[in-house]
Design a protein around this motif. Structure first.
Motif, mmCIF file in Angstrom:
data_model
loop_
_atom_site.group_PDB
_atom_site.id
_atom_site.type_symbol
_atom_site.label_atom_id
_atom_site.label_comp_id
_atom_site.label_asym_id
_atom_site.label_seq_id
_atom_site.Cartn_x
_atom_site.Cartn_y
_atom_site.Cartn_z
ATOM 1 N N GLU A 414 0.864 -1.183 0.000
ATOM 2 C CA GLU A 414 0.000 0.000 0.000
ATOM 3 C C GLU A 414 0.897 1.228 0.000
ATOM 4 O O GLU A 414 2.079 1.133 0.318
ATOM 5 N N LEU A 415 0.351 2.377 -0.382
ATOM 6 C CA LEU A 415 1.158 3.591 -0.468
ATOM 7 C C LEU A 415 0.591 4.660 0.457
ATOM 8 O O LEU A 415 -0.576 5.042 0.333
ATOM 9 N N GLN A 416 1.420 5.125 1.394
ATOM 10 C CA GLN A 416 1.030 6.254 2.239
ATOM 11 C C GLN A 416 1.317 7.539 1.480
ATOM 12 O O GLN A 416 2.402 7.688 0.918
ATOM 13 N N VAL A 417 0.358 8.447 1.470
ATOM 14 C CA VAL A 417 0.509 9.677 0.681
ATOM 15 C C VAL A 417 0.221 10.918 1.529
ATOM 16 O O VAL A 417 -0.414 10.836 2.579
ATOM 17 N N ASP A 418 0.719 12.058 1.070
ATOM 18 C CA ASP A 418 0.408 13.344 1.693
ATOM 19 C C ASP A 418 0.727 14.460 0.709
ATOM 20 O O ASP A 418 1.103 14.190 -0.421
ATOM 21 N N GLY A 419 0.588 15.711 1.145
ATOM 22 C CA GLY A 419 0.879 16.864 0.283
ATOM 23 C C GLY A 419 -0.388 17.509 -0.256
ATOM 24 O O GLY A 419 -1.470 16.906 -0.238
ATOM 25 N N VAL A 440 -3.247 5.343 0.967
ATOM 26 C CA VAL A 440 -3.706 5.697 2.310
ATOM 27 C C VAL A 440 -3.301 7.129 2.632
ATOM 28 O O VAL A 440 -2.124 7.473 2.614
ATOM 29 N N ARG A 441 -4.317 7.946 2.933
ATOM 30 C CA ARG A 441 -4.088 9.376 3.157
ATOM 31 C C ARG A 441 -4.432 9.736 4.604
ATOM 32 O O ARG A 441 -5.549 9.465 5.047
ATOM 33 N N PRO A 442 -3.487 10.319 5.348
ATOM 34 C CA PRO A 442 -3.817 10.690 6.730
ATOM 35 C C PRO A 442 -4.841 11.824 6.754
ATOM 36 O O PRO A 442 -4.846 12.664 5.840
ATOM 37 N N THR A 443 -5.685 11.859 7.784
ATOM 38 C CA THR A 443 -6.684 12.933 7.839
ATOM 39 C C THR A 443 -6.018 14.278 8.132
ATOM 40 O O THR A 443 -6.506 15.313 7.701
ATOM 41 N N MET A 444 -4.879 14.251 8.852
ATOM 42 C CA MET A 444 -4.125 15.486 9.065
ATOM 43 C C MET A 444 -3.090 15.539 7.937
ATOM 44 O O MET A 444 -2.134 14.764 7.926
ATOM 45 N N SER A 445 -3.302 16.452 6.980
ATOM 46 C CA SER A 445 -2.490 16.407 5.756
ATOM 47 C C SER A 445 -1.123 17.072 5.899
ATOM 48 O O SER A 445 -0.265 16.914 5.037
ATOM 49 N N GLU A 446 -0.897 17.802 6.989
ATOM 50 C CA GLU A 446 0.348 18.573 7.107
ATOM 51 C C GLU A 446 1.471 17.716 7.705
ATOM 52 O O GLU A 446 2.069 18.051 8.729
ATOM 53 N N THR A 447 1.773 16.618 7.065
ATOM 54 C CA THR A 447 2.770 15.689 7.623
ATOM 55 C C THR A 447 4.199 16.216 7.521
ATOM 56 O O THR A 447 5.041 15.850 8.330
ATOM 57 N N THR A 448 4.474 17.073 6.520
ATOM 58 C CA THR A 448 5.815 17.647 6.400
ATOM 59 C C THR A 448 6.130 18.476 7.642
ATOM 60 O O THR A 448 7.172 18.301 8.286
ATOM 61 N N ALA A 449 5.195 19.352 7.997
ATOM 62 C CA ALA A 449 5.381 20.190 9.186
ATOM 63 C C ALA A 449 5.401 19.342 10.461
ATOM 64 O O ALA A 449 6.231 19.553 11.355
ATOM 65 N N LEU A 450 4.516 18.353 10.518
ATOM 66 C CA LEU A 450 4.472 17.490 11.706
ATOM 67 C C LEU A 450 5.828 16.805 11.913
ATOM 68 O O LEU A 450 6.338 16.752 13.036
ATOM 69 N N GLY A 451 6.422 16.320 10.828
ATOM 70 C CA GLY A 451 7.702 15.606 10.930
ATOM 71 C C GLY A 451 8.787 16.463 11.549
ATOM 72 O O GLY A 451 9.530 16.015 12.432
ATOM 73 N N ALA A 472 -2.457 7.988 17.612
ATOM 74 C CA ALA A 472 -3.655 7.502 16.925
ATOM 75 C C ALA A 472 -4.013 8.493 15.818
ATOM 76 O O ALA A 472 -4.743 9.454 16.037
ATOM 77 N N VAL A 473 -3.420 8.299 14.627
ATOM 78 C CA VAL A 473 -3.731 9.227 13.530
ATOM 79 C C VAL A 473 -4.751 8.592 12.587
ATOM 80 O O VAL A 473 -4.598 7.440 12.175
ATOM 81 N N GLY A 474 -5.771 9.357 12.267
ATOM 82 C CA GLY A 474 -6.810 8.864 11.362
ATOM 83 C C GLY A 474 -6.310 8.833 9.927
ATOM 84 O O GLY A 474 -5.394 9.572 9.571
ATOM 85 N N ALA A 475 -6.871 7.939 9.111
ATOM 86 C CA ALA A 475 -6.465 7.870 7.712
ATOM 87 C C ALA A 475 -7.636 7.410 6.863
ATOM 88 O O ALA A 475 -8.572 6.779 7.351
ATOM 89 N N GLU A 476 -7.568 7.764 5.581
ATOM 90 C CA GLU A 476 -8.596 7.328 4.634
ATOM 91 C C GLU A 476 -7.931 6.458 3.571
ATOM 92 O O GLU A 476 -6.853 6.793 3.084
ATOM 93 N N ARG A 477 -8.587 5.341 3.234
ATOM 94 C CA ARG A 477 -8.019 4.417 2.240
ATOM 95 C C ARG A 477 -8.770 4.514 0.922
ATOM 96 O O ARG A 477 -9.994 4.575 0.903
ATOM 97 N N PHE A 478 -8.025 4.512 -0.165
ATOM 98 C CA PHE A 478 -8.613 4.432 -1.499
ATOM 99 C C PHE A 478 -8.205 3.086 -2.080
ATOM 100 O O PHE A 478 -7.023 2.827 -2.300
ATOM 101 N N GLU A 479 -9.192 2.207 -2.276
ATOM 102 C CA GLU A 479 -8.904 0.858 -2.770
ATOM 103 C C GLU A 479 -8.918 0.871 -4.299
ATOM 104 O O GLU A 479 -9.754 1.555 -4.895
#
Ligand SMILES: Nc1ncnc2c1ncn2[C@@H]1O[C@H](COP(=O)(O)OP(=O)(O)OP(=O)(O)O)[C@@H](O)[C@H]1O
Ligand SMILES: [Mg+2]
Length: 503
Positions: A414-419, A440-451, A472-479
């Motif tokens: 699976e591929l984790q995505v953001d941006g 798989v996309r996290p619900t909080m999209s600002e992962t660059t800043a979070l990192g 506990a980070v929420g995420a949405e999956r696109f199958e």
């Protein structure tokens, strides 16, 4: 009140300042300012270093105002991290504090003749001649050739080097130097992830390499000191946050890898911003690619922590193709409008778009490539073009994922995505369909800043963030909804779409 950690995210298209709760990783407040890109000649891309700093100050002040309106005391901000567009090259005068030229942006192609000259003098005309030390092919992309151009072509830079007043840096170095006092004692440093994108840094010894500096004829005294990605570099000198330690520094793609918690070997993420960048953690050993990927330093989270490496597939143009359709072609008024337009067609109708505006990066590394749109008929309209642009981003990702799978031998499941682009749901569904794995996309999209906030908060002497704790980070999956014959399993989400295939 829980401690807070702040992040400056200085990207190619915009600057952001964000404040996170160090216990819950919740985003408390933020502000964003768009950055003007200048195209003074065909293939040239510049940004104004002073505008970059003004945008940083504006984002900090506006966010602090928002925090005050929320009745949050800004003295709870215990640390600040800096993440940045990588490779973009600056030279400034340490006595006057003035930039000596605009920032040459990573996408810039002016160094194509320099690159050709360097490749011609390499044994066997091999563009991978320096790869064993740098992990990178000789390309217009990396800072050393941009710095070479500045040294060859800008009088002010030459004079400042002669009078020992010149400082070189990528955007992280410029921001940290300015924030820690500038000409009045500013700290001149960078972190290992940013240093590894200059082509002057040896990723095995983790130091500037005298031989590489000789190769590019770069004087070593203008280089910043290389530090880990998580330690106190200095303290904010002025503004509302005076006294707050700056204790995290990561190139944006490394920061997204950390923000997506890809700490284990084999874990990967793809970030869709101006370009798109797929990084896979390879642990504490640099792995050399056989399929056109880069080897890069992912992060070093503490002075005494080991460095971790990544394999990287870089695509120069992703969100930038949407910006081009908006700014140059006027077919949409805003980036988000493209989704509605493309969905209205549901297909590219055989139209293909290769947005090689800045040559092709991974896996080809071909600076002379240029964009094409093909397969046009009388029937083609702007909706099909919009759809083809989104598909182009997905096809490019497919190519680097294939290369990554071949290099590692273990396919990603699976591929984790953001941006910024991942807010486009049509794009996410297309990507899952074209990769044939879930996205798989996290619900909080600002992962660059979070990192980078995580790196800053975890630094020794700050110690408000525990890196390995499970959030506990929420995420949405696109199958994937398409089978390998190109037929859709369900017509629910892409109404009327005729599946297009890679040409
Ligand atoms: N809904 C959307 N659909 C398609 N593209 C979008 C959408 N929203 C934003 N974009 C594109 O995404 C890009 C902005 O993404 P993002 O905010 O992650 O970039 P950035 O952080 O400023 O720059 P960088 O690429 O350096 O990270 C722009 O090129 C924009 O055109
Ligand atoms: Mg970004």
């Amino acid at each position: 009140m829980d401690p807070l950690v702040a992040a400056i995210d200085q990207g190619t298209s915009s600057t952001r300042f964000l404040v996170f709760n160090a216990k819950t990783a919740e985003l408390i407040s933020h502000h964003q300012v768009e950055i003007k890109q200048r195209f003074p000649k065909e293939g040239w891309v510049e940004e104004d270093p002073k505008e970059i700093m003004l945008s940083v100050y504006e984002c900090i002040e506006r966010t602090c105002e928002k925090l005050c309106q929320l009745n949050i005391d800004i003295s709870n901000i215990k640390a600040l991290g800096v993440t940045n567009q990588r490779e973009t090259t600056l030279v400034w005068d340490k006595e006057t504090g003035e930039p000596l030229y605009n920032a040459i942006v990573w996408l810039d192609l002016r160094t194509q003749p320099t690159v050709e000259r360097l490749i011609n003098k390499a044994p066997g005309r091999n563009k991978n001649h320096l790869k064993h030390k740098t992990g990178l092919p000789i390309s217009t992309y990396f800072s050393a050739v941009k710095l070479r151009w500045l040294l060859d072509n800008v009088d002010e830079v030459q004079q400042a080097v002669l009078s020992r007043q010149a400082l070189f840096g990528t955007v992280d170095s410029w921001i940290i130097w300015c924030l820690t006092g500038g000409r009045n004692g500013g700290v001149h440093c960078t972190d290992v992830s940013n240093a590894s994108r200059t082509m002057l840094f040896n990723i095995n010894t983790m130091a500037w390499d005298p031989e590489l500096c000789r190769y590019f004829e770069v004087p070593m005294e203008i280089l910043p000191k290389v530090r880990s990605s998580s330690e106190i570099y200095g303290w904010m000198k002025s503004n509302s946050l005076a006294g707050v330690p700056i204790s995290g520094c990561l190139g944006d793609q490394s920061a997204a890898l950390v923000g997506q918690m890809c700490f284990r070997e084999g874990q990967a993420k793809n970030t869709y911003g101006t370009g798109c960048f797929l990084l896979r953690n390879t642990g504490t050993k640099p792995v050399m690619s056989e399929h056109g990927l880069l080897t890069t330093v992912a992060y070093k989270l503490g002075k005494n922590e080991p460095a971790c490496y990544a394999l990287e597939g870089s695509v120069a143009i992703a969100g930038a193709v949407v910006r081009w359709l908006k700014d140059n072609m006027g077919i949409v008024q805003s980036s988000s409008e493209i989704e509605k337009l493309a969905a209205a067609a549901g297909t590219s109708y055989g139209c293909y778009f290769v947005p090689a505006f800045s040559g092709l990066y991974a896996p080809y590394w071909e600076p002379s490539a240029r964009g094409i749109i093909c397969g046009l008929t009388q029937f083609t309209n702007r909706k099909h073009l919009a759809f083809a642009a989104l598909e182009a981003v997905c096809f490019q990702t497919r190519e680097i994922l294939d290369a990554m799978n071949q290099d590692s031998g273990v396919p990603l499941t699976e591929l984790q995505v953001d941006g910024g682009m991942t807010s486009n749901r049509l794009l996410m569904q297309l990507q899952a369909d074209i990769l044939c794995i879930p996205v798989v996309r996290p619900t909080m999209s600002e992962t660059t800043a979070l990192g980078v906030a995580m790196a800053a908060g975890a630094a020794e002497g700050v110690d408000v963030w525990h890196l390995r704790r499970n959030l506990a980070v929420g995420a949405e999956r696109f199958e994937p909804q398409i089978n390998s014959d190109g037929e859709r399993a369900s017509s629910a989400s892409l109404v009327g779409r005729r599946p297009s295939r890679k040409p």
